[in-house]
Design a protein around this motif. Structure first.
Motif, PDB file in Angstrom:
ATOM      1  N   VAL A 197      37.844  38.023  49.941  1.00  0.00           N
ATOM      2  CA  VAL A 197      39.419  38.112  48.791  1.00  0.00           C
ATOM      3  C   VAL A 197      39.765  38.280  49.792  1.00  0.00           C
ATOM      4  O   VAL A 197      40.351  39.411  50.287  1.00  0.00           O
ATOM      5  CB  VAL A 197      38.469  39.072  48.035  1.00  0.00           C
ATOM      6  CG1 VAL A 197      39.932  39.057  46.497  1.00  0.00           C
ATOM      7  CG2 VAL A 197      37.915  38.166  47.003  1.00  0.00           C
TER       8      VAL A 197
ATOM      9  N   TYR B 262      43.576  40.488  50.047  1.00  0.00           N
ATOM     10  CA  TYR B 262      45.355  41.167  49.145  1.00  0.00           C
ATOM     11  C   TYR B 262      46.226  40.561  50.326  1.00  0.00           C
ATOM     12  O   TYR B 262      46.588  41.444  51.345  1.00  0.00           O
ATOM     13  CB  TYR B 262      44.962  42.508  49.184  1.00  0.00           C
ATOM     14  CG  TYR B 262      45.952  42.600  48.781  1.00  0.00           C
ATOM     15  CD1 TYR B 262      45.959  42.966  47.288  1.00  0.00           C
ATOM     16  CD2 TYR B 262      46.750  43.784  49.285  1.00  0.00           C
ATOM     17  CE1 TYR B 262      47.389  43.766  46.879  1.00  0.00           C
ATOM     18  CE2 TYR B 262      47.957  44.481  49.542  1.00  0.00           C
ATOM     19  CZ  TYR B 262      47.999  44.112  47.209  1.00  0.00           C
ATOM     20  OH  TYR B 262      49.322  44.963  47.274  1.00  0.00           O
TER      21      TYR B 262
ATOM     22  N   VAL C  82      39.488  33.515  47.279  1.00  0.00           N
ATOM     23  CA  VAL C  82      40.166  34.198  45.767  1.00  0.00           C
ATOM     24  C   VAL C  82      41.137  34.880  46.703  1.00  0.00           C
ATOM     25  O   VAL C  82      41.512  35.234  47.661  1.00  0.00           O
ATOM     26  CB  VAL C  82      39.102  35.826  44.910  1.00  0.00           C
ATOM     27  CG1 VAL C  82      39.554  36.025  44.576  1.00  0.00           C
ATOM     28  CG2 VAL C  82      38.026  34.419  44.638  1.00  0.00           C
TER      29      VAL C  82
ATOM     30  N   GLU D  75      43.654  38.096  45.984  1.00  0.00           N
ATOM     31  CA  GLU D  75      43.980  39.287  45.329  1.00  0.00           C
ATOM     32  C   GLU D  75      45.959  39.049  45.485  1.00  0.00           C
ATOM     33  O   GLU D  75      46.264  39.641  46.574  1.00  0.00           O
ATOM     34  CB  GLU D  75      43.128  40.280  45.703  1.00  0.00           C
ATOM     35  CG  GLU D  75      43.729  41.833  44.717  1.00  0.00           C
ATOM     36  CD  GLU D  75      42.111  42.364  45.480  1.00  0.00           C
ATOM     37  OE1 GLU D  75      42.954  43.683  44.318  1.00  0.00           O
ATOM     38  OE2 GLU D  75      42.080  42.900  46.007  1.00  0.00           O
TER      39      GLU D  75
ATOM     40  N   ILE E  28      44.016  36.722  41.638  1.00  0.00           N
ATOM     41  CA  ILE E  28      43.689  38.254  40.958  1.00  0.00           C
ATOM     42  C   ILE E  28      44.838  38.601  41.012  1.00  0.00           C
ATOM     43  O   ILE E  28      45.402  38.554  42.275  1.00  0.00           O
ATOM     44  CB  ILE E  28      42.500  38.848  41.121  1.00  0.00           C
ATOM     45  CG1 ILE E  28      41.163  38.515  41.167  1.00  0.00           C
ATOM     46  CG2 ILE E  28      42.117  40.254  40.205  1.00  0.00           C
ATOM     47  CD1 ILE E  28      41.014  37.405  40.034  1.00  0.00           C
TER      48      ILE E  28
ATOM     49  N   TYR F  58      46.054  42.470  41.645  1.00  0.00           N
ATOM     50  CA  TYR F  58      46.223  43.807  41.244  1.00  0.00           C
ATOM     51  C   TYR F  58      47.228  44.410  41.131  1.00  0.00           C
ATOM     52  O   TYR F  58      48.535  44.163  41.679  1.00  0.00           O
ATOM     53  CB  TYR F  58      45.773  44.088  42.991  1.00  0.00           C
ATOM     54  CG  TYR F  58      45.505  45.175  43.523  1.00  0.00           C
ATOM     55  CD1 TYR F  58      44.413  45.736  43.769  1.00  0.00           C
ATOM     56  CD2 TYR F  58      47.069  45.897  43.698  1.00  0.00           C
ATOM     57  CE1 TYR F  58      44.084  47.050  44.418  1.00  0.00           C
ATOM     58  CE2 TYR F  58      46.599  47.229  44.438  1.00  0.00           C
ATOM     59  CZ  TYR F  58      45.164  47.912  44.593  1.00  0.00           C
ATOM     60  OH  TYR F  58      44.522  48.963  45.464  1.00  0.00           O
TER      61      TYR F  58
ATOM     62  N   LEU G  23      43.498  42.805  37.682  1.00  0.00           N
ATOM     63  CA  LEU G  23      42.503  44.583  38.492  1.00  0.00           C
ATOM     64  C   LEU G  23      43.100  45.125  38.008  1.00  0.00           C
ATOM     65  O   LEU G  23      44.181  45.174  38.303  1.00  0.00           O
ATOM     66  CB  LEU G  23      42.653  44.265  39.417  1.00  0.00           C
ATOM     67  CG  LEU G  23      42.162  45.240  39.998  1.00  0.00           C
ATOM     68  CD1 LEU G  23      40.833  46.040  39.760  1.00  0.00           C
ATOM     69  CD2 LEU G  23      41.633  45.531  41.532  1.00  0.00           C
TER      70      LEU G  23
ATOM     71  N   VAL H  69      39.010  43.227  35.708  1.00  0.00           N
ATOM     72  CA  VAL H  69      38.879  42.850  36.862  1.00  0.00           C
ATOM     73  C   VAL H  69      38.138  44.825  36.863  1.00  0.00           C
ATOM     74  O   VAL H  69      40.030  45.066  36.646  1.00  0.00           O
ATOM     75  CB  VAL H  69      39.437  42.419  38.152  1.00  0.00           C
ATOM     76  CG1 VAL H  69      38.467  43.094  38.885  1.00  0.00           C
ATOM     77  CG2 VAL H  69      38.625  41.193  37.882  1.00  0.00           C
TER      78      VAL H  69
ATOM     79  N   TYR I 137      34.161  45.149  41.011  1.00  0.00           N
ATOM     80  CA  TYR I 137      35.439  45.873  42.536  1.00  0.00           C
ATOM     81  C   TYR I 137      34.844  47.277  43.278  1.00  0.00           C
ATOM     82  O   TYR I 137      35.529  47.711  42.254  1.00  0.00           O
ATOM     83  CB  TYR I 137      36.566  45.733  41.808  1.00  0.00           C
ATOM     84  CG  TYR I 137      37.226  45.863  43.660  1.00  0.00           C
ATOM     85  CD1 TYR I 137      37.371  46.883  44.687  1.00  0.00           C
ATOM     86  CD2 TYR I 137      38.356  45.245  43.742  1.00  0.00           C
ATOM     87  CE1 TYR I 137      38.088  46.398  45.976  1.00  0.00           C
ATOM     88  CE2 TYR I 137      39.456  45.121  45.378  1.00  0.00           C
ATOM     89  CZ  TYR I 137      39.136  46.064  45.963  1.00  0.00           C
ATOM     90  OH  TYR I 137      40.261  45.824  47.029  1.00  0.00           O
TER      91      TYR I 137
ATOM     92  N   VAL J 214      36.288  42.009  50.178  1.00  0.00           N
ATOM     93  CA  VAL J 214      37.720  42.235  50.073  1.00  0.00           C
ATOM     94  C   VAL J 214      38.912  42.953  51.190  1.00  0.00           C
ATOM     95  O   VAL J 214      38.338  43.749  51.627  1.00  0.00           O
ATOM     96  CB  VAL J 214      38.031  42.628  49.085  1.00  0.00           C
ATOM     97  CG1 VAL J 214      39.781  43.078  48.336  1.00  0.00           C
ATOM     98  CG2 VAL J 214      37.682  42.396  47.862  1.00  0.00           C
TER      99      VAL J 214
ATOM    100  N   GLY K 268      42.960  43.862  52.648  1.00  0.00           N
ATOM    101  CA  GLY K 268      44.032  43.909  52.400  1.00  0.00           C
ATOM    102  C   GLY K 268      45.125  44.603  52.958  1.00  0.00           C
ATOM    103  O   GLY K 268      46.185  44.116  54.016  1.00  0.00           O
TER     104      GLY K 268
END
Length: 269
Positions: free
Chosen positions: A20, A22, A47, A49, A97, A99, A126, A150, A174, A230, A232
């Motif tokens: 995932v 970000y 995925v 984010e 997704i 955020y 999320l 989420v 998460y 995840v 980021g």
């Protein structure tokens, strides 16, 4: 299956954790953000984010705060974020997704926010600062428009709340690997495996782990415990370091993804 379910099912079939990534929507500008998303998506992301830029991102460390600032200064707003999703959908079916923070949802109303997100191609939301105990309107709107939810579990979350959090979640859970805000860290908490196992006692949905993961060793460690990893800030820094050179951003992002995933870091041992 929806796009989120398909992504995690494919990862399970390949005996690995899902990746995932970000990125802040609109960072460093709209065209640059489209290029950045393309670069990470073509580098093995399961995925995406997308952080919705906000003027008071209370859960974010300096790296993601500055990303939001760059996006806002370049003209990003709620419509441009949706336009970005629409642009991504022209070349990718990877689940997306949002955020985001509840102020941004509340300003439009949960019904309108969920409807617009779904129409653009968003798969889940999320909402960082919205506890499930106060999320009835948001949950109803997401259910109506088939947008997955989420929710976050922190290291400080008492087990008595896990069932409520998992009940409100329809996409994936998460788990925040440490207390505090987002940002790269030198080491990972030793409690991740035990805490993820505890969460899994309350849900059959995937559990992903984020906050602080910044190299292949971190990815490898988390992949053994969780269904998804995840990353980021380590990715966003590639934009910060090359913000005025779109080609350099894409090259840096592809190189960073290669480093994060080297040695089949996502593989289950």
């Amino acid at each position: 299956m929806n796009r989120i379910e398909k992504a995690f099912a494919r990862a399970r079939e390949e005996n690995r954790a899902a990746f995932v990534a970000y990125l802040c929507a609109g960072d460093p500008d709209f065209a640059g953000s489209v290029a950045a998303c393309r670069a990470v998506l073509e580098s093995g992301v399961d995925v995406l984010e997308l952080g919705v830029p906000f003027s008071d991102p209370l859960a974010d460390g300096l790296t993601n705060q500055l990303a939001a600032q760059r996006a806002l200064e370049s003209g990003s707003d709620s419509q441009r974020v949706l336009d970005l999703v629409t642009a991504i959908r022209e070349f990718s079916e990877v689940p997306i997704i949002f955020y985001t923070y509840y102020n941004l949802v509340f300003a439009q109303g949960s019904e309108r926010y969920a409807a617009r997100a779904k129409a653009a191609g968003v798969d889940g939301i999320l909402t960082l600062d919205l506890p499930p105990e106060e999320a009835a309107e948001h949950l109803a709107a997401c259910a109506k428009h088939d947008v997955k939810t989420v929710f976050i579990v922190a290291p400080t979350t008492p087990e008595s709340r896990l069932e409520r959090i998992c009940e409100a979640t329809t996409g994936f859970v998460y788990y925040v690997s440490r207390e505090g805000v987002t940002g790269e860290q030198a080491s990972m908490s030793e409690s991740i495996q035990a805490n993820v196992a505890q969460i899994k006692q309350h849900t059959d949905l995937p559990v992903v782990v984020g906050f602080g993961i910044s190299n292949a060793d971190h990815v490898r460690t988390v992949a053994q415990a969780a269904d998804g990893v995840v990353v980021g800030s380590a990715i966003v820094n590639c934009i910060a370091e090359n913000a005025t050179d779109r080609a350099a951003i894409s090259a840096s992002l592809r190189a960073k993804m290669g480093m994060l995933l080297e040695g089949d870091a996502l593989s289950k041992q």
